[in-house]
Design a protein around this motif. Structure first.
Motif, short mmCIF file in Angstrom:
data_model
loop_
_atom_site.label_atom_id
_atom_site.label_comp_id
_atom_site.label_asym_id
_atom_site.label_seq_id
_atom_site.Cartn_x
_atom_site.Cartn_y
_atom_site.Cartn_z
N VAL A 17 0.83 -1.21 0.00
CA VAL A 17 0.00 0.00 0.00
C VAL A 17 0.87 1.26 0.00
O VAL A 17 0.72 2.13 -0.87
CB VAL A 17 -0.95 0.00 1.21
N LEU A 18 1.78 1.37 0.95
CA LEU A 18 2.60 2.59 1.06
C LEU A 18 3.61 2.69 -0.07
O LEU A 18 3.94 3.79 -0.53
CB LEU A 18 3.29 2.65 2.41
N GLY A 19 4.12 1.54 -0.52
CA GLY A 19 5.05 1.56 -1.64
C GLY A 19 4.40 2.11 -2.90
O GLY A 19 4.99 2.92 -3.61
N GLY A 20 3.18 1.68 -3.17
CA GLY A 20 2.46 2.18 -4.34
C GLY A 20 2.14 3.66 -4.24
O GLY A 20 2.34 4.42 -5.19
N LEU A 21 1.66 4.10 -3.08
CA LEU A 21 1.32 5.50 -2.89
C LEU A 21 2.56 6.39 -2.98
O LEU A 21 2.51 7.51 -3.50
CB LEU A 21 0.65 5.71 -1.52
N SER A 22 3.68 5.89 -2.48
CA SER A 22 4.92 6.66 -2.48
C SER A 22 5.40 6.97 -3.89
O SER A 22 6.11 7.96 -4.11
CB SER A 22 6.03 5.91 -1.72
N LEU A 59 14.71 6.76 -12.68
CA LEU A 59 15.55 5.83 -13.44
C LEU A 59 16.87 5.58 -12.72
O LEU A 59 17.32 4.43 -12.58
CB LEU A 59 15.81 6.38 -14.83
N ILE A 60 17.49 6.65 -12.22
CA ILE A 60 18.75 6.51 -11.47
C ILE A 60 18.52 5.68 -10.21
O ILE A 60 19.30 4.79 -9.87
CB ILE A 60 19.31 7.90 -11.11
N GLY A 61 17.44 5.98 -9.49
CA GLY A 61 17.12 5.26 -8.26
C GLY A 61 16.88 3.78 -8.49
O GLY A 61 17.26 2.93 -7.67
N THR A 62 16.27 3.46 -9.63
CA THR A 62 16.04 2.06 -9.98
C THR A 62 17.35 1.30 -10.11
O THR A 62 17.51 0.19 -9.59
CB THR A 62 15.23 1.97 -11.29
N PHE A 63 18.31 1.90 -10.82
CA PHE A 63 19.62 1.26 -10.99
C PHE A 63 20.37 1.16 -9.66
O PHE A 63 21.03 0.15 -9.38
CB PHE A 63 20.45 2.01 -12.02
N ALA A 114 14.10 4.13 -6.19
CA ALA A 114 14.61 3.02 -5.37
C ALA A 114 13.47 2.33 -4.63
O ALA A 114 13.40 1.09 -4.58
CB ALA A 114 15.65 3.54 -4.39
N ILE A 115 12.57 3.13 -4.08
CA ILE A 115 11.43 2.59 -3.33
C ILE A 115 10.55 1.71 -4.22
O ILE A 115 10.16 0.60 -3.83
CB ILE A 115 10.59 3.74 -2.75
N GLN A 116 10.23 2.19 -5.42
CA GLN A 116 9.31 1.43 -6.27
C GLN A 116 9.97 0.18 -6.84
O GLN A 116 9.28 -0.74 -7.28
CB GLN A 116 8.75 2.32 -7.39
N GLY A 133 0.64 -13.07 -4.98
CA GLY A 133 0.03 -12.45 -6.15
C GLY A 133 -0.87 -11.28 -5.78
O GLY A 133 -0.87 -10.25 -6.46
N MET A 134 -1.61 -11.42 -4.69
CA MET A 134 -2.51 -10.37 -4.26
C MET A 134 -1.75 -9.10 -3.88
O MET A 134 -2.17 -7.98 -4.18
CB MET A 134 -3.34 -10.85 -3.07
N PHE A 135 -0.60 -9.27 -3.23
CA PHE A 135 0.15 -8.09 -2.80
C PHE A 135 0.83 -7.38 -3.97
O PHE A 135 0.99 -6.16 -3.95
CB PHE A 135 1.17 -8.48 -1.73
N VAL A 136 1.20 -8.12 -5.01
CA VAL A 136 1.70 -7.48 -6.23
C VAL A 136 0.58 -6.65 -6.86
O VAL A 136 0.79 -5.52 -7.30
CB VAL A 136 2.23 -8.53 -7.22
N LEU A 137 -0.62 -7.22 -6.90
CA LEU A 137 -1.78 -6.51 -7.43
C LEU A 137 -2.06 -5.25 -6.62
O LEU A 137 -2.30 -4.17 -7.17
CB LEU A 137 -3.00 -7.43 -7.42
N LEU A 138 -2.03 -5.37 -5.29
CA LEU A 138 -2.29 -4.22 -4.42
C LEU A 138 -1.26 -3.11 -4.61
O LEU A 138 -1.59 -1.93 -4.54
CB LEU A 138 -2.32 -4.66 -2.96
N PHE A 139 -0.02 -3.49 -4.86
CA PHE A 139 1.02 -2.49 -5.13
C PHE A 139 0.65 -1.68 -6.37
O PHE A 139 0.71 -0.45 -6.37
CB PHE A 139 2.37 -3.19 -5.31
N GLN A 140 0.25 -2.37 -7.44
CA GLN A 140 -0.14 -1.68 -8.68
C GLN A 140 -1.38 -0.83 -8.48
O GLN A 140 -1.47 0.30 -8.98
CB GLN A 140 -0.37 -2.72 -9.79
N VAL A 141 -2.35 -1.37 -7.74
CA VAL A 141 -3.59 -0.62 -7.49
C VAL A 141 -3.29 0.67 -6.73
O VAL A 141 -3.86 1.73 -7.04
CB VAL A 141 -4.59 -1.49 -6.69
#
Length: 199
Positions: A17-22, A59-63, A114-116, A133-141
């Protein structure tokens, strides 16, 4: 060293939840900000760089997350990058020149990126098999819900003098809550097993 696996769906829910909102809130707020008088007066190039600077930072944070996640773990990186992103969201709200706004958004984006990247991994590693699977879906939602919150901030502060400052600052609140809340979470067993000799 033998590490006993422990799953926590409540912790995974918090992360999703917080990861998606962030991610969603700071990405969305720029759409309304660019329509405010201060930004309408800027050149097209300046507006383009202000709009895209967060994504370059992401993009930088992802790497960075990819390179650091197995050295420092999921929990520590979320705390660090979350607080970093929140700090620069506050600094961003105090900026005045296009160059300073672009710079602050770029650095803020590093934390968001980095967070996402880390959040879905961390959530999956803490979740029980039935709920992964549900938590991956919730992240996207909740990324989408974050967009809606960002657009709502645009509407609310559109009629406020210098409302963009409030929007940029408030967009950092989810990632602040996330990073502080993560202090009370445990590191994932996957990381612990990989680094068992160093724990």
């Amino acid at each position: 060293m033998q590490i006993k696996s422990k799953h926590s769906n409540k912790k995974s829910l918090f992360i999703s939840v917080l990861g998606g909102l962030s991610y969603g809130v700071p990405v969305a707020t720029i759409s309304g900000v660019l329509g405010e008088p201060k930004f309408e007066a800027l050149s097209q190039a300046e507006r383009a760089f202000i709009s895209s600077s967060l994504m370059y930072g992401i993009l930088i944070g992802t790497f960075l997350a990819f390179l650091l996640i197995d050295y420092f773990g999921r929990r520590k990186l979320i705390i660090f990058f979350g607080l970093e992103s929140f700090l620069f969201a506050l600094l961003l709200s105090a900026m005045d020149t296009p160059a300073s706004i672009i710079t602050m958004r770029l650095i803020q984006g590093i934390g968001v990126g980095a967070i996402q990247t880390i959040s879905p991994i961390y959530s999956l590693e803490l979740a029980s098999d039935d709920w992964k699977g549900m938590f991956v879906l919730l992240f996207q939602v909740h990324i989408t819900i974050g967009y809606i919150i960002g657009y709502t901030l645009n509407i609310i502060f559109n009629y406020v003098t210098d409302g963009w400052r409030y929007e940029f600052g408030l967009a950092g609140i989810p990632i602040f809550i996330y990073s502080v809340g993560t202090i009370f979470l445990t590191e994932s067993d996957v990381y612990k097993k990989k680094n068992a000799d160093n724990i």
